[in-house]
Design a protein around this motif. Structure first.
Motif, mmCIF file in Angstrom:
data_model
loop_
_atom_site.group_PDB
_atom_site.id
_atom_site.type_symbol
_atom_site.label_atom_id
_atom_site.label_comp_id
_atom_site.label_asym_id
_atom_site.label_seq_id
_atom_site.Cartn_x
_atom_site.Cartn_y
_atom_site.Cartn_z
ATOM 1 N N GLY A 99 0.802 -1.222 0.000
ATOM 2 C CA GLY A 99 0.000 0.000 0.000
ATOM 3 C C GLY A 99 0.833 1.268 0.000
ATOM 4 N N ARG A 100 2.159 1.122 -0.147
ATOM 5 C CA ARG A 100 3.013 2.313 -0.081
ATOM 6 C C ARG A 100 3.151 3.006 -1.439
ATOM 7 N NH1 ARG A 100 4.625 3.241 4.571
ATOM 8 N NH2 ARG A 100 5.360 1.680 6.041
ATOM 9 N N ILE A 101 3.298 4.328 -1.359
ATOM 10 C CA ILE A 101 3.571 5.136 -2.548
ATOM 11 C C ILE A 101 4.794 5.969 -2.210
ATOM 12 C CG2 ILE A 101 2.686 7.150 -3.842
ATOM 13 C CD1 ILE A 101 0.135 5.629 -4.161
ATOM 14 N N THR A 102 5.727 6.112 -3.140
ATOM 15 C CA THR A 102 6.942 6.868 -2.819
ATOM 16 C C THR A 102 6.878 8.267 -3.430
ATOM 17 O OG1 THR A 102 8.101 6.152 -4.808
ATOM 18 C CG2 THR A 102 8.329 4.737 -2.860
ATOM 19 N N ALA A 103 7.666 9.165 -2.831
ATOM 20 C CA ALA A 103 7.750 10.531 -3.349
ATOM 21 C C ALA A 103 8.334 10.501 -4.763
ATOM 22 C CB ALA A 103 8.609 11.379 -2.431
ATOM 23 N N GLN A 104 9.246 9.554 -4.992
ATOM 24 C CA GLN A 104 9.873 9.463 -6.312
ATOM 25 C C GLN A 104 8.829 9.193 -7.397
ATOM 26 O OE1 GLN A 104 13.114 10.286 -6.637
ATOM 27 N NE2 GLN A 104 12.645 10.281 -8.831
ATOM 28 N N GLN A 105 7.841 8.358 -7.085
ATOM 29 C CA GLN A 105 6.779 8.075 -8.065
ATOM 30 C C GLN A 105 6.075 9.365 -8.471
ATOM 31 O OE1 GLN A 105 4.988 4.763 -5.493
ATOM 32 N NE2 GLN A 105 4.012 4.423 -7.461
ATOM 33 N N ALA A 106 5.801 10.202 -7.465
ATOM 34 C CA ALA A 106 5.096 11.466 -7.751
ATOM 35 C C ALA A 106 5.984 12.366 -8.599
ATOM 36 C CB ALA A 106 4.718 12.156 -6.449
ATOM 37 N N VAL A 107 7.249 12.421 -8.246
ATOM 38 C CA VAL A 107 8.157 13.315 -8.973
ATOM 39 C C VAL A 107 8.361 12.811 -10.406
ATOM 40 C CG1 VAL A 107 10.528 14.164 -9.031
ATOM 41 C CG2 VAL A 107 9.247 14.169 -6.892
ATOM 42 N N ASP A 108 8.462 11.506 -10.569
ATOM 43 C CA ASP A 108 8.635 10.942 -11.917
ATOM 44 C C ASP A 108 7.418 11.244 -12.802
ATOM 45 O OD1 ASP A 108 11.057 9.946 -11.182
ATOM 46 O OD2 ASP A 108 10.379 7.869 -10.904
ATOM 47 N N ALA A 109 6.262 11.445 -12.167
ATOM 48 C CA ALA A 109 5.033 11.681 -12.942
ATOM 49 C C ALA A 109 4.886 13.146 -13.354
ATOM 50 C CB ALA A 109 3.823 11.251 -12.118
ATOM 51 N N LEU A 110 5.704 14.034 -12.764
ATOM 52 C CA LEU A 110 5.529 15.471 -13.035
ATOM 53 C C LEU A 110 5.826 15.810 -14.495
ATOM 54 C CD1 LEU A 110 7.163 17.146 -9.897
ATOM 55 C CD2 LEU A 110 4.727 16.826 -10.386
ATOM 56 N N ARG A 111 5.059 16.769 -15.033
ATOM 57 C CA ARG A 111 5.285 17.261 -16.395
ATOM 58 C C ARG A 111 5.312 18.793 -16.322
ATOM 59 N NH1 ARG A 111 0.472 13.936 -19.491
ATOM 60 N NH2 ARG A 111 -0.282 16.061 -19.782
ATOM 61 N N GLU A 112 5.706 19.395 -17.420
ATOM 62 C CA GLU A 112 5.712 20.869 -17.505
ATOM 63 C C GLU A 112 4.336 21.439 -17.169
ATOM 64 O OE1 GLU A 112 7.901 23.502 -18.412
ATOM 65 O OE2 GLU A 112 9.195 21.915 -17.622
ATOM 66 N N ASP A 113 3.284 20.681 -17.583
ATOM 67 C CA ASP A 113 1.921 21.193 -17.430
ATOM 68 C C ASP A 113 1.201 20.620 -16.201
ATOM 69 O OD1 ASP A 113 1.739 18.601 -18.396
ATOM 70 O OD2 ASP A 113 -0.001 19.004 -19.676
ATOM 71 N N THR A 114 1.970 20.108 -15.213
ATOM 72 C CA THR A 114 1.301 19.569 -14.020
ATOM 73 C C THR A 114 0.830 20.723 -13.134
ATOM 74 O OG1 THR A 114 2.753 17.642 -14.104
ATOM 75 C CG2 THR A 114 1.487 17.967 -12.076
ATOM 76 N N ALA A 115 -0.483 20.822 -13.000
ATOM 77 C CA ALA A 115 -1.069 21.914 -12.217
ATOM 78 C C ALA A 115 -1.200 21.524 -10.748
ATOM 79 C CB ALA A 115 -2.448 22.260 -12.779
ATOM 80 N N LEU A 116 -1.447 20.241 -10.503
ATOM 81 C CA LEU A 116 -1.799 19.811 -9.146
ATOM 82 C C LEU A 116 -1.298 18.403 -8.853
ATOM 83 C CD1 LEU A 116 -3.656 19.931 -6.521
ATOM 84 C CD2 LEU A 116 -5.451 18.953 -7.952
ATOM 85 N N VAL A 117 -0.772 18.247 -7.627
ATOM 86 C CA VAL A 117 -0.554 16.908 -7.071
ATOM 87 C C VAL A 117 -1.494 16.803 -5.874
ATOM 88 C CG1 VAL A 117 1.063 15.325 -5.937
ATOM 89 C CG2 VAL A 117 1.882 16.808 -7.781
ATOM 90 N N SER A 118 -2.359 15.786 -5.870
ATOM 91 C CA SER A 118 -3.256 15.569 -4.733
ATOM 92 C C SER A 118 -2.968 14.183 -4.178
ATOM 93 C CB SER A 118 -4.726 15.677 -5.173
ATOM 94 O OG SER A 118 -5.558 15.465 -4.054
ATOM 95 N N ILE A 119 -2.455 14.159 -2.953
ATOM 96 C CA ILE A 119 -2.074 12.873 -2.353
ATOM 97 C C ILE A 119 -2.493 12.859 -0.890
ATOM 98 C CG2 ILE A 119 0.314 13.714 -2.019
ATOM 99 C CD1 ILE A 119 1.129 10.683 -2.415
ATOM 100 N N MET A 120 -3.168 11.805 -0.480
ATOM 101 C CA MET A 120 -3.688 11.778 0.891
ATOM 102 C C MET A 120 -2.565 11.600 1.908
ATOM 103 S SD MET A 120 -5.492 8.025 0.478
ATOM 104 C CE MET A 120 -6.913 8.477 1.407
ATOM 105 N N LEU A 121 -2.837 11.976 3.158
ATOM 106 C CA LEU A 121 -1.809 11.832 4.193
ATOM 107 C C LEU A 121 -1.816 10.422 4.767
ATOM 108 C CD1 LEU A 121 0.406 13.176 5.862
ATOM 109 C CD2 LEU A 121 -1.335 13.892 7.487
ATOM 110 N N VAL A 122 -3.011 9.939 5.095
ATOM 111 C CA VAL A 122 -3.142 8.577 5.632
ATOM 112 C C VAL A 122 -4.276 7.889 4.883
ATOM 113 C CG1 VAL A 122 -3.876 7.226 7.644
ATOM 114 C CG2 VAL A 122 -2.276 9.121 7.957
#
Ligand code: PLP
Length: 375
Positions: free
Chosen positions: A124-147
């Motif tokens: 059930g884990r998600i890493t910060a690297q996954q989020a960063v790898d998904a970023l694009r020039e046009d990424t307006a929002l990252v929405s990620i829950m805390l728990v």
């Protein structure tokens, strides 16, 4: 009664009910009214805002009251996309969000917003690297829950915030299950929007708050109307709900560490006992002290929940918001069908007693020994 579903909602302590009753019957003025009764109501709203801000470690003016966590999530997402409309339309979120975020983002996806859905690992884990790898020039929002509300896994919001520094991308976190359960402040998280909800911490249903700070500016209002909540979320303030929310926060703040230790001790005890049931599996690397997810593979959770309910033992089948369906969280974690279908969530609060867990253990063991497994 053995109530073990505190992640779904929580009992309201007497002090909270009394604070609300006092507002409903005595301090019932409209906070916009200019006479004394109105000014008293306005002061009550502002005092409650200060209490909420204290719990989040932010300034009172960064708090807007909302009708619930779902509203806060929807508002933050739309406000962020509006602010960043010139940056682009791309959204990064996870495949394991609560439906308050997931359904909102799915609507946007259908309307042409490209979305990257981050997948968790088997724990059930998600890493910060996954989020960063998904970023694009046009990424307006990252929405990620805390728990995560089903597994109790804590996501690396602060790491993602640090990696987003210097970019226009806005960060929203749904902290409904993290608020007053895991330690954080608005500054330590570094998110631009933080959603919380009262009924998960001993407050009434129908009230929540959205923290708006960081890079968020000129926020698009949630509704249009009068000038309440700085014109961002108009509507006559639900003063009793707001006072109840603040009272619940105060009660938890008084004994925050003790309550968190108590929930963690309940979870450890539950783990020790339930793991002795043959075939029982623990699901996910749950970090939060109040959520434990376990599965009896082959024994459908709906049957477990209804059988336990006859003994007044209340737990939930996966997420309370997904009645009858196999949870999208468990599917995203890659659990096989039998294990996913047999997963139940047990969750604890300050009122939980070890005897509640003993009753759960006895009932689960009885279920396992008297029912035939699904093939
Ligand atoms: C993680 C999470 N987000 C959002 C919500 C929705 O909050 P509310 O019930 O206040 O709308 C919940 C409620 O279960 C939740 O667990």
């Amino acid at each position: 009664m053995h109530y073990l579903d505190h992640a779904a909602t929580t009992p309201v302590p007497q002090e909270v009910a009394q604070a609300m009753a006092g507002v409903l019957t005595n301090a019932f003025g409209n906070p916009s009214a200019q006479y004394t009764l109105g000014r008293q109501a306005k002061a009550l709203v502002e005092d409650s805002r200060a209490v909420t801000a204290k719990a989040l470690g932010c300034k009172p003016e960064q708090i807007c009251f909302t009708s619930c966590g779902t509203e806060g999530d929807n508002w933050a997402i739309h406000a962020a996309l509006h602010q960043n409309r010139r940056v682009g339309k791309h959204i990064v979120t996870t495949a394991t969000e609560h439906s308050a975020v997931m359904q909102c983002v799915k609507q946007l996806e259908q309307a042409g917003y490209p979305v990257t859905w981050l997948k968790p690992d088997a724990n059930g884990r998600i890493t910060a690297q996954q989020a960063v790898d998904a970023l694009r020039e046009d990424t307006a929002l990252v929405s990620i829950m805390l728990v995560n509300n089903e597994t109790g896994v804590r996501y690396p919001v602060e790491e993602i915030a640090a990696l987003l520094k210097g970019r226009p991308t806005l960060l929203h976190t749904d902290a409904v299950q993290g608020f007053m359960k895991v330690p954080f402040t608005a500054a330590s998280l570094g998110a631009d929007y933080i959603t919380v909800s009262a009924h998960k911490i001993g407050g009434p249903k129908g009230i929540g708050a959205l923290y708006i700070g960081g890079k968020a500016k000129n926020t698009k209002p949630m509704l249009y109307g009068g000038g309440q909540e700085s014109g961002l979320r108009p509507g006559t303030e639900p003063t009793a709900q707001i006072a109840g929310f603040a009272k619940a926060i105060e009660l938890r703040l008084e004994r925050l560490e003790e309550i968190q230790r108590h929930m963690a001790a309940c979870k450890t005890y539950a783990l020790e006992r339930l793991q002795t049931i043959p075939g029982l599996r623990v699901i996910g690397a749950g970090d939060a002290p109040h959520i434990l997810s376990v599965s009896l593979p082959g024994y459908p959770s709906q049957n477990i929940v209804s059988e336990l309910s006859e003994k007044e033992i209340y737990i939930s089948a996966g997420s309370a918001c997904h009645r009858g369906k196999i949870s999208h969280v468990l599917r995203a974690m890659g659990l096989d069908k039998k294990t996913a279908a047999g997963t139940v969530r047990v969750s604890f609060g300050p009122e939980t007693e070890l005897s509640d867990i003993d009753a759960l253990y006895d009932a689960l063991l009885a279920h396992k020994t008297t029912r035939f497994p699904m093939l």
